[in-house]
Design an enzyme around this catalytic site. Structure first.
Site, PDB file in Angstrom:
ATOM      1  N   LYS A 163      -7.214  26.260 -18.537  1.00 21.84           N
ATOM      2  CA  LYS A 163      -7.289  25.609 -17.221  1.00 21.84           C
ATOM      3  C   LYS A 163      -6.014  25.940 -16.455  1.00 21.84           C
ATOM      4  O   LYS A 163      -4.912  25.691 -16.947  1.00 21.84           O
ATOM      5  CB  LYS A 163      -7.414  24.093 -17.382  1.00 21.84           C
ATOM      6  CG  LYS A 163      -8.759  23.636 -17.902  1.00 21.84           C
ATOM      7  CD  LYS A 163      -9.777  23.566 -16.794  1.00 21.84           C
ATOM      8  CE  LYS A 163     -11.072  22.913 -17.243  1.00 21.84           C
ATOM      9  NZ  LYS A 163     -12.080  22.924 -16.165  1.00 21.84           N
ATOM     10  N   LYS A 186     -23.307  25.311 -15.763  1.00 22.14           N
ATOM     11  CA  LYS A 186     -23.172  23.995 -16.390  1.00 22.14           C
ATOM     12  C   LYS A 186     -24.514  23.269 -16.224  1.00 22.14           C
ATOM     13  O   LYS A 186     -24.793  22.699 -15.162  1.00 22.14           O
ATOM     14  CB  LYS A 186     -22.043  23.208 -15.734  1.00 22.14           C
ATOM     15  CG  LYS A 186     -20.649  23.800 -15.961  1.00 22.14           C
ATOM     16  CD  LYS A 186     -19.583  22.928 -15.323  1.00 22.14           C
ATOM     17  CE  LYS A 186     -18.190  23.283 -15.803  1.00 22.14           C
ATOM     18  NZ  LYS A 186     -17.703  24.569 -15.266  1.00 22.14           N
TER      19      LYS A 186
END
Length: 320
Positions: free
Chosen positions: A133, A235
Site C-alpha cells: 500500500k 473486488k
C-alpha cells in the site's frame, strides 16, 4: 423444499487498520445459507466502509427481502453489489456450479515494516509477488521502501496500490526514488492519481504500468486497451454478482490485461470463496487475498494454514 438462514456477525480488527482515513475497529457483515433438498449454499454480504455505496444495514434490508422472495420461488438477483455477490455465491454453491478447487496463494500484503515482508517472501515458493500500500505516508518514503524491496529481492514483482492518493507531483516524487532499472518489476500500480487522465500521464512519464480498480465501478468506465495500463483489479464484493465478475474478467482477458481477484477484507468464509473464484476465472494469476491477518478470528470456514481461532456458526446472531 427450500429453507434459508441469515446471520449477522462482527469481527474485531487489528488496531492498525485504516480505510480512507477511517480506523476500522470491527468488520461487520451477514451470511446467507440457502438449502434446497439435501444441498446447501453459503454467501457473504459485507459492504466495505468507505468503498461500498451501501451500509451493512442497507444490505441487511435488501438481503432479508430477497430471501423471502427466494423462498416464494423468485430467483431474480438483487442489484445492490454486496448482496448480489453474496447471494450469487450461495446460489452457485447450491447448484454446485462454483468449483471447489481454490488458489490459496495470496500475494503477501505489506502495511508497514518492509523487513517483515522480506522475511515472509524468503519462505515463499515459486513466483515472488507481494503487494504494498502506498499513498498512506509521504510519496518519497514510499518510493524509498519500494526501491529497497526490489533491490533486496531480485526476483520480486510488486503490486502497488495508491487508492488515488497522489497528485501528479506526488507521483513524480515517488518515481524519482525508484531506480529506473527496477521499474519493470512493478507489476502494476493501482490508480496512482485522483483522475484517470493523471494516472495515464503518470504511466507515460515514469514507465511504471498502472491498473484500474475504483474506475471499474464508475458509470463511464469502458474496457479498452490503453498504453501503460496492464491490469484490472476486481473486488467482487464491490462489483456485484458472480456473472458480472465473470464478464469483467472475460473483457480484461480479451484485451490482454491481467485480471486480479482481490479482497474487500471479507471474513474467512468469503475469502475461501474468492480463492475458488480466482482458481476458476484467473487460474494463472495470484489473487490479492492476504487480508485475513487484519482480523482477530475466522468464521464458519477456515483459511488453510491460518492459526486464527474459528468462530462456529452457532455463535453468530441469527436473523432468519
Amino acid at each position: 423444499m427450500r429453507s434459508a438462514q441469515v446471520y449477522r456477525w462482527q469481527i474485531p480488527m487489528d488496531a492498525g487498520v485504516v480505510l480512507r482515513d477511517r480506523r476500522l475497529k470491527t468488520r461487520d457483515g451477514l451470511y446467507v445459507c440457502l438449502r434446497e433438498g439435501e444441498r446447501e449454499g453459503w454467501g457473504e454480504i459485507s459492504p466495505l466502509p468507505g468503498f461500498s455505496q451501501e451500509t451493512w444495514e442497507d444490505a441487511q434490508s435488501v438481503l432479508l427481502a430477497w430471501v423471502n422472495n427466494w423462498l416464494a420461488g423468485d430467483c431474480e438477483l438483487p442489484q445492490m453489489p454486496s448482496v448480489a455477490f453474496g447471494v450469487s455465491c450461495a446460489l452457485a454453491e447450491l447448484a454446485e456450479t462454483l468449483p471447489q478447487a481454490a488458489n490459496y496463494r495470496a500475494a503477501p500484503l505489506c502495511n508497514g515494516d518492509p523487513d517483515d515482508l522480506i522475511l515472509k517472501l524468503a519462505d515463499m515458493p515459486g513466483e515472488k509477488v507481494a503487494k504494498v500500500k502506498v499513498g498512506l505516508y509521504e510519496a518519497v518514503r514510499d518510493g524509498m521502501v519500494v526501491n529497497l524491496l526490489l533491490e533486496a529481492i531480485p526476483d520480486l514483482h510488486l503490486r502497488l496500490d495508491a487508492n488515488r492518493a497522489w497528485t501528479p507531483l506526488k507521483g513524480q516524487q515517488f518515481a524519482k526514488y525508484v531506480n529506473p532499472d527496477y521499474r519493470h518489476r512493478i507489476a502494476f500500480l493501482e490508480e496512482p492519481c485522483k483522475t484517470r487522465d493523471d494516472s495515464r500521464a503518470f504511466a507515460r512519464e515514469t514507465d511504471i504500468a498502472i491498473a484500474w480498480d475504483e474506475s471499474l465501478r464508475e458509470p463511464d468506465f469502458a474496457f479498452v486497451a490503453e498504453e501503460g495500463v496492464r491490469a484490472v483489479v476486481i473486488k467482487p464484493t464491490l462489483t456485484g454478482s458472480l456473472e458480472k465478475v465473470r464478464e469483467q474478467v472475460k473483457a480484461a482477458h480479451a484485451l490482454g490485461l491481467t485480471a486480479v481477484i482481490s479482497s474487500s477484507i471479507e471474513s474467512s468464509l468469503g475469502l475461501t470463496q474468492l480463492a475458488r473464484i480466482a482458481a476458476w476465472l484467473t487460474p494463472d494469476t495470484i489473487p490479492g487475498l492476504d487480508t485475513l491477518d487484519l482480523m482477530q478470528a475466522q468464521q464458519v470456514r477456515r483459511w488453510p494454514g491460518s492459526p486464527l481461532p474459528l468462530v462456529d456458526v452457532d455463535a453468530l446472531e441469527r436473523l432468519l
